[in-house]
Design a protein around this motif. Sequence first.
Motif, PDB file in Angstrom:
ATOM      1  N   PHE A   6       0.831  -1.201   0.000  1.00 34.07           N
ATOM      2  CA  PHE A   6       0.000   0.000   0.000  1.00 34.07           C
ATOM      3  C   PHE A   6       0.869   1.256   0.000  1.00 34.07           C
ATOM      4  N   LEU A   7       1.892   1.287   0.840  1.00 30.92           N
ATOM      5  CA  LEU A   7       2.782   2.446   0.877  1.00 30.92           C
ATOM      6  C   LEU A   7       3.546   2.607  -0.437  1.00 30.92           C
ATOM      7  N   ARG A   8       3.921   1.479  -1.054  1.00 26.99           N
ATOM      8  CA  ARG A   8       4.578   1.563  -2.357  1.00 26.99           C
ATOM      9  C   ARG A   8       3.628   2.145  -3.412  1.00 26.99           C
ATOM     10  N   SER A   9       2.364   1.719  -3.375  1.00 25.82           N
ATOM     11  CA  SER A   9       1.374   2.247  -4.320  1.00 25.82           C
ATOM     12  C   SER A   9       1.168   3.742  -4.122  1.00 25.82           C
ATOM     13  N   LEU A  10       1.142   4.174  -2.876  1.00 26.46           N
ATOM     14  CA  LEU A  10       1.000   5.603  -2.593  1.00 26.46           C
ATOM     15  C   LEU A  10       2.182   6.391  -3.134  1.00 26.46           C
ATOM     16  N   ALA A  11       3.382   5.849  -2.930  1.00 29.29           N
ATOM     17  CA  ALA A  11       4.588   6.536  -3.393  1.00 29.29           C
ATOM     18  C   ALA A  11       4.612   6.639  -4.917  1.00 29.29           C
ATOM     19  N   GLU A  12       4.118   5.603  -5.596  1.00 33.25           N
ATOM     20  CA  GLU A  12       4.063   5.634  -7.056  1.00 33.25           C
ATOM     21  C   GLU A  12       3.007   6.630  -7.547  1.00 33.25           C
ATOM     22  N   ALA A  13       1.880   6.677  -6.867  1.00 37.40           N
ATOM     23  CA  ALA A  13       0.799   7.569  -7.285  1.00 37.40           C
ATOM     24  C   ALA A  13       1.109   9.027  -6.964  1.00 37.40           C
ATOM     25  N   TYR A  14       1.724   9.268  -5.798  1.00 36.23           N
ATOM     26  CA  TYR A  14       2.031  10.624  -5.336  1.00 36.23           C
ATOM     27  C   TYR A  14       3.473  10.667  -4.835  1.00 36.23           C
ATOM     28  N   PRO A  15       4.422  10.867  -5.729  1.00 37.59           N
ATOM     29  CA  PRO A  15       5.841  10.772  -5.340  1.00 37.59           C
ATOM     30  C   PRO A  15       6.284  11.803  -4.321  1.00 37.59           C
ATOM     31  N   ASN A  16       5.575  12.916  -4.184  1.00 34.82           N
ATOM     32  CA  ASN A  16       5.970  13.946  -3.218  1.00 34.82           C
ATOM     33  C   ASN A  16       5.041  14.018  -2.011  1.00 34.82           C
ATOM     34  N   LEU A  17       4.255  12.981  -1.836  1.00 35.69           N
ATOM     35  CA  LEU A  17       3.372  12.902  -0.671  1.00 35.69           C
ATOM     36  C   LEU A  17       4.129  12.236   0.480  1.00 35.69           C
TER      37      LEU A  17
END
Length: 310
Positions: free
Chosen positions: A113-124
């Motif tokens: 899930f955290l990897r998916s978030l990082a891919e979707a929003y790289p500066n989040l």
Amino acid sequence: MIGNLFTLKQLEALIWVADLGSFRRAAAHLNTTQPNISARIAGLESTLGVTLMRRDAGSIRLTEKGHALLVQARRVLREAERLVDIAARPDLIDDSLRLGVTEVVASTWLRPFLRSLAEAYPNLTVELTVDLSRDLDQELAANALDLTVQTAPFSTPASGQLNLATYDYIWVAAPELAAQIGPAPDLAALVRHPVLGHARHTQAYQDLIGYFDGTRAPKARLVPSSSLSAAMNMVLDGMGVAVMPRVMVAPALAEGTLKTLSATWHPQPLQVAARYHTERTPGHVSRAAELARSCAEAFDVQDQKNLSRP
């Protein structure tokens, strides 16, 4: 045009001061200084010619105009985020997501899930809290978290909620203890040993209490724990039996370090949901909840494949 009258940063400051109830906390969340936040609010008030908030004994109270403008400020920032969506530039979302998850999630599909978030929003930036569902519930209600992935029941309402997964419970024990108990134990055989598991206020613990109180079996020695990982380690060391979400103990079962006990009763399944407040969170929070659902579903598919392997 009014483009030069006020800025998105001023509206952002208004929202976070209102949500967090403090100039200091708003400054910390926005990675700036308290004087900077004060200057943004003062500039907005000066431009509009209204008083937005009053400080009273260390607390912040929005005026009537402040409440009305807060609603509109949220709309403006959501529309600004849609400009970013249209441009397909998720890298321009430079914000923090205050995420709270339970231990079951942290030990299963949190990493993808955290990897998916990082891919979707790289500066989040993700500010992660792992805690009991009851405490996550309270923090979400108090605006201390933006998104929770927690287990039912929920004590406070949330306008945004996505059901993610349902996890069954099973009884487990270390191999040596499981051999002593036998393959199909009755209740009396189970409760001769300490019963390790969830914290007292959880649904699973209340189910255990209710079930054992309604039987003629010897009084169970329930050993509640605020950490399922710690309880599982105790089970691995042969210190008792446990009723645990199967998804959490699946690796230990595959390795043979835990064995399933074919008991006839189990607590009701664990319900997991992503929860947030639609009316006061930016769009990327709801999209993060959708990503959580996708990751939970993908993990469940893989888990079912693992179960079907000989």
